[in-house]
Design a protein around this motif. Structure first.
Motif, PDB file in Angstrom:
ATOM      1  N   VAL A  79       0.870  -1.180   0.000  1.00  0.00           N
ATOM      2  CA  VAL A  79       0.000   0.000   0.000  1.00  0.00           C
ATOM      3  C   VAL A  79       0.907   1.230   0.000  1.00  0.00           C
ATOM      4  CG1 VAL A  79      -1.790   1.287   1.201  1.00  0.00           C
ATOM      5  CG2 VAL A  79      -1.789  -1.196   1.323  1.00  0.00           C
ATOM      6  N   VAL A  80       0.901   1.941  -1.138  1.00  0.00           N
ATOM      7  CA  VAL A  80       1.715   3.144  -1.271  1.00  0.00           C
ATOM      8  C   VAL A  80       0.784   4.295  -1.618  1.00  0.00           C
ATOM      9  CG1 VAL A  80       3.596   4.249  -2.530  1.00  0.00           C
ATOM     10  CG2 VAL A  80       3.693   1.811  -2.069  1.00  0.00           C
ATOM     11  N   GLU A  81       0.901   5.388  -0.880  1.00  0.00           N
ATOM     12  CA  GLU A  81       0.066   6.554  -1.149  1.00  0.00           C
ATOM     13  C   GLU A  81       0.771   7.487  -2.132  1.00  0.00           C
ATOM     14  OE1 GLU A  81      -1.947  10.395   1.113  1.00  0.00           O
ATOM     15  OE2 GLU A  81      -0.962   8.852   2.295  1.00  0.00           O
ATOM     16  N   PHE A  82       0.055   7.855  -3.189  1.00  0.00           N
ATOM     17  CA  PHE A  82       0.549   8.823  -4.165  1.00  0.00           C
ATOM     18  C   PHE A  82      -0.405   9.996  -4.183  1.00  0.00           C
ATOM     19  CE2 PHE A  82       3.067   5.354  -5.749  1.00  0.00           C
ATOM     20  CZ  PHE A  82       4.165   5.962  -6.326  1.00  0.00           C
ATOM     21  N   LYS A  83       0.141  11.195  -4.252  1.00  0.00           N
ATOM     22  CA  LYS A  83      -0.703  12.385  -4.394  1.00  0.00           C
ATOM     23  C   LYS A  83      -0.747  12.768  -5.860  1.00  0.00           C
ATOM     24  CE  LYS A  83      -0.589  13.946   0.162  1.00  0.00           C
ATOM     25  NZ  LYS A  83      -0.147  14.620   1.225  1.00  0.00           N
ATOM     26  N   GLN A  84      -1.956  12.981  -6.340  1.00  0.00           N
ATOM     27  CA  GLN A  84      -2.177  13.383  -7.720  1.00  0.00           C
ATOM     28  C   GLN A  84      -1.851  14.872  -7.871  1.00  0.00           C
ATOM     29  OE1 GLN A  84      -2.905  11.267 -10.037  1.00  0.00           O
ATOM     30  NE2 GLN A  84      -3.182   9.560  -8.661  1.00  0.00           N
ATOM     31  N   PRO A  85      -1.602  15.337  -9.102  1.00  0.00           N
ATOM     32  CA  PRO A  85      -1.358  16.766  -9.310  1.00  0.00           C
ATOM     33  C   PRO A  85      -2.519  17.645  -8.826  1.00  0.00           C
ATOM     34  CG  PRO A  85      -0.743  15.530 -11.267  1.00  0.00           C
ATOM     35  CD  PRO A  85      -1.401  14.559 -10.325  1.00  0.00           C
ATOM     36  N   ASP A  86      -3.749  17.091  -8.836  1.00  0.00           N
ATOM     37  CA  ASP A  86      -4.900  17.856  -8.363  1.00  0.00           C
ATOM     38  C   ASP A  86      -5.072  17.786  -6.845  1.00  0.00           C
ATOM     39  OD1 ASP A  86      -5.806  15.280  -8.018  1.00  0.00           O
ATOM     40  OD2 ASP A  86      -7.496  15.445  -9.403  1.00  0.00           O
ATOM     41  N   GLY A  87      -4.137  17.118  -6.158  1.00  0.00           N
ATOM     42  CA  GLY A  87      -4.160  17.056  -4.701  1.00  0.00           C
ATOM     43  C   GLY A  87      -4.869  15.832  -4.139  1.00  0.00           C
ATOM     44  N   LYS A  88      -5.545  15.064  -4.965  1.00  0.00           N
ATOM     45  CA  LYS A  88      -6.248  13.877  -4.488  1.00  0.00           C
ATOM     46  C   LYS A  88      -5.237  12.782  -4.140  1.00  0.00           C
ATOM     47  CE  LYS A  88     -10.511  14.578  -7.037  1.00  0.00           C
ATOM     48  NZ  LYS A  88     -11.419  14.028  -8.052  1.00  0.00           N
ATOM     49  N   ARG A  89      -5.627  11.949  -3.179  1.00  0.00           N
ATOM     50  CA  ARG A  89      -4.784  10.835  -2.775  1.00  0.00           C
ATOM     51  C   ARG A  89      -5.173   9.584  -3.547  1.00  0.00           C
ATOM     52  NH1 ARG A  89      -4.881  10.205   3.576  1.00  0.00           N
ATOM     53  NH2 ARG A  89      -6.431   8.766   2.847  1.00  0.00           N
ATOM     54  N   ARG A  90      -4.183   8.788  -3.894  1.00  0.00           N
ATOM     55  CA  ARG A  90      -4.408   7.503  -4.559  1.00  0.00           C
ATOM     56  C   ARG A  90      -3.516   6.481  -3.866  1.00  0.00           C
ATOM     57  NH1 ARG A  90      -3.964   7.020 -10.919  1.00  0.00           N
ATOM     58  NH2 ARG A  90      -6.195   7.267 -10.775  1.00  0.00           N
ATOM     59  N   PHE A  91      -4.076   5.306  -3.615  1.00  0.00           N
ATOM     60  CA  PHE A  91      -3.327   4.237  -2.988  1.00  0.00           C
ATOM     61  C   PHE A  91      -3.086   3.147  -4.018  1.00  0.00           C
ATOM     62  CE2 PHE A  91      -5.318   6.452   0.480  1.00  0.00           C
ATOM     63  CZ  PHE A  91      -4.336   6.488   1.441  1.00  0.00           C
ATOM     64  N   LEU A  92      -1.825   2.706  -4.124  1.00  0.00           N
ATOM     65  CA  LEU A  92      -1.436   1.704  -5.103  1.00  0.00           C
ATOM     66  C   LEU A  92      -0.836   0.486  -4.417  1.00  0.00           C
ATOM     67  CD1 LEU A  92       0.271   4.041  -7.732  1.00  0.00           C
ATOM     68  CD2 LEU A  92      -2.102   3.243  -7.685  1.00  0.00           C
ATOM     69  N   ASP A  93      -1.008  -0.657  -5.062  1.00  0.00           N
ATOM     70  CA  ASP A  93      -0.463  -1.925  -4.592  1.00  0.00           C
ATOM     71  C   ASP A  93       0.461  -2.459  -5.677  1.00  0.00           C
ATOM     72  OD1 ASP A  93       0.021  -4.474  -3.590  1.00  0.00           O
ATOM     73  OD2 ASP A  93      -1.950  -5.250  -4.141  1.00  0.00           O
ATOM     74  N   PHE A  94       1.727  -2.685  -5.332  1.00  0.00           N
ATOM     75  CA  PHE A  94       2.717  -3.219  -6.265  1.00  0.00           C
ATOM     76  C   PHE A  94       2.926  -4.702  -5.947  1.00  0.00           C
ATOM     77  CE2 PHE A  94       3.497   1.235  -6.264  1.00  0.00           C
ATOM     78  CZ  PHE A  94       4.153   1.565  -7.442  1.00  0.00           C
ATOM     79  N   GLU A  95       2.854  -5.542  -6.973  1.00  0.00           N
ATOM     80  CA  GLU A  95       3.143  -6.964  -6.817  1.00  0.00           C
ATOM     81  C   GLU A  95       4.251  -7.344  -7.793  1.00  0.00           C
ATOM     82  OE1 GLU A  95      -0.160  -9.633  -6.734  1.00  0.00           O
ATOM     83  OE2 GLU A  95      -1.437  -8.158  -5.741  1.00  0.00           O
ATOM     84  N   PHE A  96       5.049  -8.329  -7.410  1.00  0.00           N
ATOM     85  CA  PHE A  96       6.221  -8.712  -8.193  1.00  0.00           C
ATOM     86  C   PHE A  96       6.197 -10.202  -8.503  1.00  0.00           C
ATOM     87  CE2 PHE A  96       7.206  -5.120  -5.512  1.00  0.00           C
ATOM     88  CZ  PHE A  96       7.850  -4.247  -6.363  1.00  0.00           C
ATOM     89  N   GLN A  97       6.502 -10.544  -9.753  1.00  0.00           N
ATOM     90  CA  GLN A  97       6.650 -11.935 -10.175  1.00  0.00           C
ATOM     91  C   GLN A  97       8.031 -12.101 -10.801  1.00  0.00           C
ATOM     92  OE1 GLN A  97       4.464 -14.483  -9.729  1.00  0.00           O
ATOM     93  NE2 GLN A  97       3.231 -13.019  -8.574  1.00  0.00           N
ATOM     94  N   GLN A  98       8.735 -13.146 -10.410  1.00  0.00           N
ATOM     95  CA  GLN A  98      10.062 -13.394 -10.954  1.00  0.00           C
ATOM     96  C   GLN A  98       9.945 -13.938 -12.381  1.00  0.00           C
ATOM     97  OE1 GLN A  98      11.364 -16.168  -7.949  1.00  0.00           O
ATOM     98  NE2 GLN A  98      12.614 -14.601  -6.926  1.00  0.00           N
TER      99      GLN A  98
END
Length: 181
Positions: A79-98
């Motif tokens: 769970v990573v929080e990113f702020k959009q240029p318009d100020g809104k918050r977005r939460f992203l989930d990164f998954e990794f496969q070898q």
């Protein structure tokens, strides 16, 4: 273009490859140019200590003796929080496969999903739990004095639980529909 998740390849130094899904730019705010360093891109959303944890995690994923499935729970990018240029918050989930070639981990396939709605519901659930705790403590003190107030409390709690359940059903239905290929 038909894939909702951001997909791209990552090498052991954290450098992004040339192939990526069109959704990547939407999710991360901009498309990666071949050779972009993922760690530099994440630095705008994470502390130096968190970036160090991400680097260590990715280094472990490039170790041939380590199973990515065993490391799944340790992922610092769940769970990573990113702020959009318009100020809104977005939460992203990164998954990794070898991605292996001749037994060696050559790349990681990175999948990025928008979990903003899910994270918002988790925050709301935490607030509701805190409110419920306070109300239960009040209820216990009132219980000794006025049983009619207690009955009203239970009716209100029942209504709130029905609202939460309907929101969770909607989230579950939209998640299941979004995962179909």
């Amino acid at each position: 273009g038909a894939i909702r998740e951001g997909l791209f390849l990552l090498d052991p130094q954290g450098v992004v490859g040339s192939l990526q899904s069109a959704s990547t730019a939407n999710l991360l705010g901009s498309a990666f140019i071949e050779g972009t360093n993922l760690f530099s891109h994440l630095a705008c959303a994470m502390s130096g200590e968190d970036i160090k944890a991400v680097k260590n995690y990715i280094a472990l994923l490039f170790n041939e003796q380590v199973s990515a499935d065993l490391l799944h729970k340790l992922n610092p990018l769940r769970v990573v929080e990113f702020k959009q240029p318009d100020g809104k918050r977005r939460f992203l989930d990164f998954e990794f496969q070898q991605i292996r070639r001749d037994g060696h981990v050559e790349f990681l396939l990175v999948s990025v999903s928008d979990i903003t709605e899910k994270a918002g519901l988790a925050d709301e659930l935490a607030r509701i739990k805190q409110t419920a705790k306070i109300e239960v403590e009040s209820l216990l003190s009132i219980l000794d004095h006025d049983p009619q107030v207690v009955e009203g409390f239970f009716e209100m709690a029942d209504q709130r639980l029905k609202i939460i359940n309907s929101q969770l059903k909607k989230l579950s239905a939209s998640g299941a529909a979004g995962q179909s290929w």
